[in-house]
Design an enzyme around this catalytic site. Structure first.
Site, short mmCIF file in Angstrom:
data_model
loop_
_atom_site.label_atom_id
_atom_site.label_comp_id
_atom_site.label_asym_id
_atom_site.label_seq_id
_atom_site.Cartn_x
_atom_site.Cartn_y
_atom_site.Cartn_z
N ARG A 126 56.84 37.31 50.84
CA ARG A 126 57.63 36.19 50.63
C ARG A 126 56.64 35.34 51.58
O ARG A 126 57.64 34.02 51.14
CB ARG A 126 58.59 36.32 51.66
CG ARG A 126 59.39 38.05 51.46
CD ARG A 126 60.69 37.34 51.14
NE ARG A 126 61.77 38.43 50.94
CZ ARG A 126 62.35 40.44 51.20
NH1 ARG A 126 60.85 40.75 52.09
NH2 ARG A 126 62.58 40.99 50.14
N LYS A 148 50.70 22.27 44.16
CA LYS A 148 50.96 22.93 43.00
C LYS A 148 50.23 23.93 42.90
O LYS A 148 49.15 24.40 42.48
CB LYS A 148 50.26 21.97 41.54
CG LYS A 148 51.93 21.14 41.39
CD LYS A 148 51.75 20.86 40.03
CE LYS A 148 52.87 19.34 39.76
NZ LYS A 148 52.96 18.29 38.68
N GLU A 190 39.53 13.48 36.76
CA GLU A 190 41.02 13.59 37.07
C GLU A 190 40.07 11.92 38.48
O GLU A 190 41.55 11.04 38.74
CB GLU A 190 41.04 14.62 38.54
CG GLU A 190 41.31 15.52 37.06
CD GLU A 190 42.82 15.83 36.87
OE1 GLU A 190 43.85 14.55 37.19
OE2 GLU A 190 43.14 16.96 36.59
N LYS A 232 45.98 11.45 45.95
CA LYS A 232 47.46 11.80 45.27
C LYS A 232 48.05 12.29 46.92
O LYS A 232 49.16 12.44 46.98
CB LYS A 232 45.90 13.26 45.70
CG LYS A 232 47.23 14.50 45.27
CD LYS A 232 46.72 14.74 43.97
CE LYS A 232 47.61 16.26 43.98
NZ LYS A 232 47.31 17.12 42.42
N GLU A 242 57.72 16.64 42.47
CA GLU A 242 58.11 15.80 40.80
C GLU A 242 59.25 15.39 40.39
O GLU A 242 59.89 16.14 39.60
CB GLU A 242 56.58 16.83 40.28
CG GLU A 242 56.63 16.17 38.71
CD GLU A 242 55.72 16.56 38.17
OE1 GLU A 242 54.72 17.53 38.70
OE2 GLU A 242 56.19 16.76 37.16
N ARG A 246 55.43 11.09 41.23
CA ARG A 246 54.33 12.70 40.73
C ARG A 246 53.79 12.68 39.57
O ARG A 246 53.11 13.13 38.73
CB ARG A 246 54.95 14.09 42.03
CG ARG A 246 53.35 15.02 41.74
CD ARG A 246 53.25 15.78 43.13
NE ARG A 246 52.52 16.82 42.61
CZ ARG A 246 52.44 17.47 43.59
NH1 ARG A 246 53.04 17.86 44.14
NH2 ARG A 246 50.98 18.44 42.82
N ASN A 250 50.60 13.27 35.86
CA ASN A 250 50.12 13.66 34.46
C ASN A 250 49.68 12.88 33.48
O ASN A 250 49.23 13.43 32.29
CB ASN A 250 51.98 14.07 34.07
CG ASN A 250 52.04 15.50 34.78
OD1 ASN A 250 51.54 16.62 35.66
ND2 ASN A 250 53.45 15.63 35.28
N HIS A 253 48.00 14.26 30.42
CA HIS A 253 47.97 16.09 30.70
C HIS A 253 48.87 16.46 29.63
O HIS A 253 48.97 17.51 29.25
CB HIS A 253 48.97 16.30 32.23
CG HIS A 253 47.44 16.48 33.13
ND1 HIS A 253 47.01 14.83 33.72
CD2 HIS A 253 46.71 17.82 33.98
CE1 HIS A 253 45.58 15.21 34.97
NE2 HIS A 253 46.29 16.91 34.75
N HIS A 257 46.68 18.84 27.97
CA HIS A 257 47.41 20.72 27.85
C HIS A 257 47.43 21.04 25.90
O HIS A 257 47.63 21.83 26.03
CB HIS A 257 48.69 21.00 28.07
CG HIS A 257 48.61 20.55 29.74
ND1 HIS A 257 49.57 20.80 30.59
CD2 HIS A 257 47.42 20.71 30.75
CE1 HIS A 257 49.49 20.88 32.00
NE2 HIS A 257 48.17 20.91 32.03
N HIS A 271 39.71 21.94 31.42
CA HIS A 271 40.43 21.36 31.56
C HIS A 271 40.22 19.65 31.55
O HIS A 271 41.34 18.49 30.96
CB HIS A 271 40.94 21.32 32.71
CG HIS A 271 42.62 21.26 33.94
ND1 HIS A 271 43.56 20.73 32.20
CD2 HIS A 271 42.75 20.05 34.47
CE1 HIS A 271 44.71 19.77 33.67
NE2 HIS A 271 43.97 19.49 34.26
N1 GLY Z 1 47.75 17.73 39.26
C1 GLY Z 1 48.87 17.11 39.27
C2 GLY Z 1 49.27 17.60 40.52
O1 GLY Z 1 49.49 18.14 41.10
O2 GLY Z 1 50.79 17.00 40.13
#
Ligand code: GLY
Length: 375
Positions: A126, A148, A190, A232, A242, A246, A250, A253, A257, A271
């Site tokens: 947990r 994330k 990035e 960041k 998010e 946040r 993206n 992305h 993606h 990526h």
């Molecule tokens: N890579 C996008 C984020 O961490 O929100």
């Protein structure tokens, strides 16, 4: 300057806040930074086999010199490792080796290892605490920061995951010396993202220093990592889960993606390569929608190429990339609802914005042009 912490960036999340230490020679001093975070002498290190070969001995010595005993758990390199089967294996391995909730788990590798390990730590009994030691530029400036964690499922990338913040990020710039040029360029995508989102001054810095960054100049990379992590950290502190801001992270992305998925996550499209092309596409799409000046899209495209990235679908590795398939992947993106999508678009360099409820249908023509190289 060689050796030492060049920058310390704080992710301000109250009692879940943590430091990102950026510098050189940090692996050899890892024990010094990690020991105060654990009451146990054993630490679990999840690592991919390549990273263990390249840097495992330095980290091990760095931990042992502070009286810590590492227990290494190896996972195969590559995106395929972000799977339910590997998660199950990793958790079983940790539990069979006696891991408890108060053990510290270290993710030692690139984004794949960080995402899998963070998720495993979040689920272990947990929730156990974990440290990120990112070994790719991409992981240092993005995936290791912000909590994330995820694996992929048949339904798509990063579909199964948790927000689970690390307790420390150690970004040792020395590991970037062994990074292949292609991986460095993928990380620079990035880096460029932060400039494109909201930092035109950083964009100028990247334009001026693109050749140095591409060739791996340490001091220039250090500055790029510092600015990226600060950016960041600021966005994550405002919107950890998010709900709003946040989503700006993206940028590129949703397109990226879709490209990665069309390529079935094979290593022919990294990526960061998908994100690089995806950002150039987001800029061009913004121009098509009339919200961005063409010259800004051209400038972004030029920077991305100077950083070593392909910005046009016909120039990407992997494929084939068919417009209908890309559209279908975008429509099934986790950000899509009822044929409408959240897209990150741009009004210019450093002016990204969140477009909620974007209609997917105009994308059809755009993607057809992109795939043929006509746009
Ligand atoms: N890579 C996008 C984020 O961490 O929100």
């Amino acid at each position: 300057m060689s050796g030492g912490v060049r920058a310390k960036v704080r992710v301000e999340l109250g009692e879940r806040g943590y430091d990102i230490l950026i510098g050189e020679g940090l692996l050899a001093r890892a024990g010094e930074f990690i020991k105060p975070l654990t009451g146990r002498s054993r630490v679990f290190i999840v690592v991919d086999e390549n990273v263990r070969q390249l840097h495992g001995a330095i980290l091990e010595a760095g931990l042992r010199s502070a009286g810590l005993t590492p227990h290494f758990v190896s996972v195969p390199p590559g995106e395929g490792t972000k799977s339910m089967a590997r998660l199950d294996e990793l958790l079983t391995d940790l539990i069979e080796h006696g891991a408890e909730r108060d053990d510290l788990i270290v993710a030692f590798g690139g984004g794949v290892v960080g995402d899998l390990t963070g998720l495993a730590a979040g689920l272990l009994k947990r929730g156990a605490r974990f440290v990120q030691i990112p070994t790719t530029l991409l992981a240092q400036v993005d995936s290791s920061v912000g909590g994330k964690t995820a694996i992929n499922s048949r339904a798509g990338k990063n579909m199964v995951g948790l927000f689970h913040q690390p307790v420390l990020v150690l970004a040792d710039l020395d590991v970037l010396d062994t990074l292949p040029a292609r991986e460095r360029a993928a990380g620079l995508a990035e880096v460029a993202k932060y400039a494109l989102i909201d930092d035109p001054v950083f964009f100028d810095f990247l334009e001026t220093n693109a050749a140095k960054l591409r060739s791996g100049d340490k001091a220039t990379l250090a500055e790029a990592v510092r600015v990226s992590c600060s950016s960041k950290a600021r966005i994550v502190a405002i919107d950890e889960t998010e709900q709003a801001e946040r989503a700006l992270l993206n940028l590129g992305h949703t397109f990226g993606h879709a490209l990665e998925r069309a390529n079935e996550y094979r290593p022919t499209l990294l990526h960061g390569e998908g994100v690089g092309a995806g950002m150039a596409m987001a800029m061009r799409y913004s121009v098509q929608l009339g919200v961005c000046q063409g010259q800004d899209a051209v400038r972004a495209d030029r920077l991305l190429r100077a950083l070593g990235l392909a910005t046009r679908i016909p120039d990407l590795g992997g494929g084939p990339y068919a417009a209908e398939e890309l559209l279908a992947h975008m429509a099934h993106d986790k950000k899509a609802r009822n044929g409408r999508l959240t897209l990150i678009l741009s009004k210019g360099i450093g002016q990204a914005y969140i477009q909620r409820d974007a209609d997917i249908s105009p994308l059809r023509d755009f993607l057809a042009k992109e795939v043929s190289g006509a746009s």
